[in-house]
Design a protein around this motif. Structure first.
Motif, PDB file in Angstrom:
ATOM      1  N   HIS A   1      -4.269   1.948   4.587  1.00  0.00           N
ATOM      2  CA  HIS A   1      -5.487   2.153   5.367  1.00  0.00           C
ATOM      3  C   HIS A   1      -5.567   3.578   5.905  1.00  0.00           C
ATOM      4  O   HIS A   1      -6.659   4.072   6.193  1.00  0.00           O
ATOM      5  CB  HIS A   1      -5.547   1.147   6.523  1.00  0.00           C
ATOM      6  CG  HIS A   1      -5.989  -0.212   6.098  1.00  0.00           C
ATOM      7  ND1 HIS A   1      -7.259  -0.676   6.295  1.00  0.00           N
ATOM      8  CD2 HIS A   1      -5.328  -1.215   5.458  1.00  0.00           C
ATOM      9  CE1 HIS A   1      -7.378  -1.910   5.804  1.00  0.00           C
ATOM     10  NE2 HIS A   1      -6.206  -2.251   5.299  1.00  0.00           N
TER      11      HIS A   1
ATOM     12  N   PRO B   1      -5.873  -1.980  11.404  1.00  0.00           N
ATOM     13  CA  PRO B   1      -5.672  -3.249  10.683  1.00  0.00           C
ATOM     14  C   PRO B   1      -5.440  -4.404  11.658  1.00  0.00           C
ATOM     15  O   PRO B   1      -4.765  -4.255  12.683  1.00  0.00           O
ATOM     16  CB  PRO B   1      -4.423  -2.980   9.833  1.00  0.00           C
ATOM     17  CG  PRO B   1      -4.379  -1.500   9.683  1.00  0.00           C
ATOM     18  CD  PRO B   1      -4.926  -0.943  10.963  1.00  0.00           C
TER      19      PRO B   1
ATOM     20  N   LYS C   1      -5.712   6.039   1.566  1.00  0.00           N
ATOM     21  CA  LYS C   1      -6.253   5.026   0.664  1.00  0.00           C
ATOM     22  C   LYS C   1      -5.911   5.248  -0.805  1.00  0.00           C
ATOM     23  O   LYS C   1      -6.277   4.426  -1.649  1.00  0.00           O
ATOM     24  CB  LYS C   1      -7.768   4.915   0.826  1.00  0.00           C
ATOM     25  CG  LYS C   1      -8.555   6.151   0.431  1.00  0.00           C
ATOM     26  CD  LYS C   1     -10.034   5.957   0.710  1.00  0.00           C
ATOM     27  CE  LYS C   1     -10.860   7.150   0.273  1.00  0.00           C
ATOM     28  NZ  LYS C   1     -10.871   7.321  -1.171  1.00  0.00           N
TER      29      LYS C   1
ATOM     30  N   HIS D   1      -1.760  -7.179   7.405  1.00  0.00           N
ATOM     31  CA  HIS D   1      -2.819  -6.592   8.235  1.00  0.00           C
ATOM     32  C   HIS D   1      -2.558  -6.711   9.731  1.00  0.00           C
ATOM     33  O   HIS D   1      -3.405  -6.296  10.529  1.00  0.00           O
ATOM     34  CB  HIS D   1      -4.166  -7.266   7.921  1.00  0.00           C
ATOM     35  CG  HIS D   1      -4.755  -6.876   6.603  1.00  0.00           C
ATOM     36  ND1 HIS D   1      -4.364  -7.472   5.412  1.00  0.00           N
ATOM     37  CD2 HIS D   1      -5.702  -5.948   6.279  1.00  0.00           C
ATOM     38  CE1 HIS D   1      -5.068  -6.935   4.415  1.00  0.00           C
ATOM     39  NE2 HIS D   1      -5.876  -6.019   4.907  1.00  0.00           N
TER      40      HIS D   1
ATOM     41  N   HIS E   1     -12.375  -0.660   4.518  1.00  0.00           N
ATOM     42  CA  HIS E   1     -11.661   0.489   5.087  1.00  0.00           C
ATOM     43  C   HIS E   1     -12.362   1.056   6.316  1.00  0.00           C
ATOM     44  O   HIS E   1     -11.816   1.954   6.965  1.00  0.00           O
ATOM     45  CB  HIS E   1     -11.490   1.578   4.018  1.00  0.00           C
ATOM     46  CG  HIS E   1     -10.349   1.322   3.101  1.00  0.00           C
ATOM     47  ND1 HIS E   1      -9.076   1.793   3.323  1.00  0.00           N
ATOM     48  CD2 HIS E   1     -10.281   0.612   1.937  1.00  0.00           C
ATOM     49  CE1 HIS E   1      -8.270   1.410   2.346  1.00  0.00           C
ATOM     50  NE2 HIS E   1      -8.976   0.689   1.486  1.00  0.00           N
TER      51      HIS E   1
END
Length: 622
Positions: A251, A167, A254, A220, A162
């Motif tokens: 992200h 991402p 969380k 991602h 994280h």
């Protein structure tokens, strides 16, 4: 002394880029089987494992290239920030997990030799693998993932993943060894289960692992590829496959959206973020696009340097450009790409960064350096530049700065052509040479009383000569054109004209230790410089340093402020965070909010103004 948590770091970190030597025994086994056995099929497992390793790496690289294609992705980016140098460095060894899982596969082969005799395909195996993934792997990952977000497991392990702000496909592999061991277990459940049923096959292993990687990269990639109308037409589909937006929310927040690939389990577990679908709709509709405040219009230097963009290799573009043997095999592909861009050309964005709350984008004219010197290509190049200017004007760009050959005097008069043709332009056109002149002038030591100037009647040469003469510094202007020399000399105030002197031979500078080079110097010309000479230069390409008893400056450049965000690409051969002075000149023009065009001849009276403005905004000389 702090002791690292077990399995929180990779055991081969000290090997650096030599870590692939760990695969050497597997390579040796595959080569031995290929060369020395008559029953290769019985020993093909090492080759399968290595092939799978290569294919997996290619999938991640292709997704990396796709996410870097701003001309395709900029309107659908989930997080608009760019990936900066710090994130690139932290994710440099993102592929450690590929080595880990390759070694695990090798261990499985040694433990279960019968794997070598799996059939190539078994259609029933695919169906059962899908069922095992949906009903075992997905809930198992969901439960473990939630555990990794609590207490020690998060602080010692999962927080690393994280720590990546934006991402990226490589972020999918950026995690600790413990996390990837768990993920390997999740991946193994369907494959082991199907094999125990007697339905395993080589194609299933390849297909499942590659699809698993594909979906991980998709989540991602930070680019929303699913149209919201698809989920509107098939509402249940939103619970069966996650989207890049869905995973990016995890992200950002969380404590929600924990699923592997199926949001169904977030729904059942009560962890589904309520904004997931609305945000997905907005981003897929292109509402996340931003109009840049500033555009720097680049061109490609040569075929080899065209491989320096983030679309090719992110790590390579994050370092100053040098020709590396590893990229030479890609030269034919780059050459074909050049021909394609020559035939079908359109200016497109390649990178961006944020500075003082303003978005700065880099657009590139798909033309290579040598093409600018082809007489028949001039009109076509000017047309491309003109299209970029009109497009920037239409979408609301405030400043467009021309790089290097895009502002060539013989091509378009340093941008004058476009300003004269379109007097009502709202976008300001800037060549940035005022700051370039300022950088060169401020490199000269304060105690210098005489300089030798080549390229003296050029745009930069003229401005430097007129500025220095006002400081009572004698300028030896090398030029054969008395008419052009006299024209420049008359621009100087009468009391300073005595400091501008015309010379026609290099011998005239044999006692001058400060050379300002605006025209290429060959070794026979450099030899006239006395020992200890420093060569300042604004010639493109820069001259070679033949004299060991002299020093050579680089092209005028400026370091951007430390608060620049999202910058992850080096500008040609310059170091990180450093840009050519003409680029920085456009940045200053934008930050200051100046409303005039900076085209044509350099206004000598503005050199100090531009320099002071650059220093005020935190730009620093190199």
């Amino acid at each position: 002394m702090m002791v690292a948590a077990p399995l929180s770091s990779w055991p081969w970190e000290h090997l650096g880029n030599y870590k692939y030597v760990l695969c050497a025994p597997l390579i040796g086994k595959a080569m031995h089987a290929w060369a020395c056995t008559h029953h290769f099929q019985a020993h093909s497992w090492p080759l399968h494992v290595l092939t799978l390793l290569a294919l997996r790496a290619i999938i991640y690289q292709l997704w990396c290239s796709f996410s870097s294609m701003l001309f395709l992705t900029r309107r659908r980016r989930v997080l608009t920030a760019g990936v900066d140098f710090s994130q690139i460095d932290s994710e440099w060894h993102w592929d450690n997990f590929l080595i880990l899982q390759t070694l695990l596969a090798s261990f499985a082969y040694l433990s279960f030799p019968s794997l070598s005799f799996l059939p190539f395909s078994n259609s029933k195996g695919f169906l059962f693998a899908l069922l095992l993934h949906a009903f075992l792997s997905e809930p198992l990952f969901y439960f473990i993932h939630k555990c990794f977000h609590k207490g020690t497991l998060f602080s010692h392990y999962h927080s690393l993943h994280h720590s990546s702000k934006v991402p990226h496909p490589f972020t999918a592999g950026f995690a600790t060894p413990l996390e990837h061991l768990v993920l390997s277990l999740v991946m193994a459940v369907p494959l082991v289960g199907v094999s125990l049923m007697g339905l395993g096959s080589v194609s299933l292993i390849f297909g499942y692992v590659l699809l698993f990687d594909f979906l991980r990269c998709l989540g991602h990639c930070n680019v929303e590829i699913f149209p919201h109308k698809l989920f509107k037409a098939f509402p249940l589909l939103r619970f069966l496959i996650y989207t890049p937006t869905y995973h990016s929310i995890h992200h950002m927040d969380k404590d929600s959206n924990f699923c592997l690939f199926m949001p169904l389990f977030d729904l059942l577990g009560g962890t589904l973020n309520p904004n997931s679908w609305q945000l997905q709709k907005e981003i897929s509709s292109g509402k996340n696009d931003q109009v840049p405040d500033f555009v720097f219009l680049l061109h490609i230097v040569d075929i080899t340097s065209s491989l320096h963009g983030p679309v090719v290799f992110r790590s390579f573009s994050s370092l100053p450009f040098t020709t590396k043997l590893a990229i030479l095999p890609m030269w034919p592909c780059a050459f074909i790409a050049m021909l394609c861009m020559w035939a079908w050309a359109k200016t497109f964005p390649v990178s961006f960064y944020n500075l003082q709350g303003k978005l700065h984008q880099l657009w590139v004219v798909p033309r290579y350096g040598f093409q600018y010197f082809l007489p028949f290509a001039a009109n076509g190049i000017n047309k491309l530049i003109e299209q970029a200017i009109l497009r920037a004007d239409e979408i609301g760009v405030k400043v467009l700065s021309l790089a290097a050959l895009n502002k060539n005097e013989s091509l378009n008069g340093g941008g004058t052509l476009f300003v004269n043709k379109y007097p009502d332009l709202k976008v300001r056109i800037v060549h940035g040479n005022t700051l370039t002149a300022a950088v060169i002038i401020n490199e000269i030591p304060k105690d210098v009383k005489e300089v030798f100037l080549t390229g003296a009647t050029s745009k930069l040469g003229r401005a430097i000569a007129l500025y220095l003469c006002r400081k009572k510094i004698k300028v030896l202007m090398l030029t054969l054109s008395t008419e052009r020399f006299q024209k420049i000399k008359k621009e100087a105030p009468p009391e300073y004209q005595q400091y501008i002197v015309q010379v026609t031979k290099y011998q005239a500078a044999q006692h001058c230790k400060t050379w300002i080079v605006g025209k290429w110097l060959y070794p026979r010309e450099q030899r006239w410089a006395p020992s200890g000479t420093h060569f300042h230069q604004f010639v493109v390409p820069p001259i070679f340093g033949f004299r060991k008893d002299c020093t050579y400056g680089k092209l005028a450049a400026i370091k951007l402020p430390k608060d620049v965000q999202g910058l992850g690409m080096c500008e040609y051969t310059l170091d990180r965070g450093i840009v050519h002075a003409c680029h920085a000149g456009g940045v200053v023009h934008c930050l200051e909010g100046w409303t005039h065009h900076e085209v044509g001849a350099i206004d000598v009276d503005r050199i100090d103004i531009v320099w002071n403005a650059a220093m005020k905004h935190g730009l620093t000389p190199v």
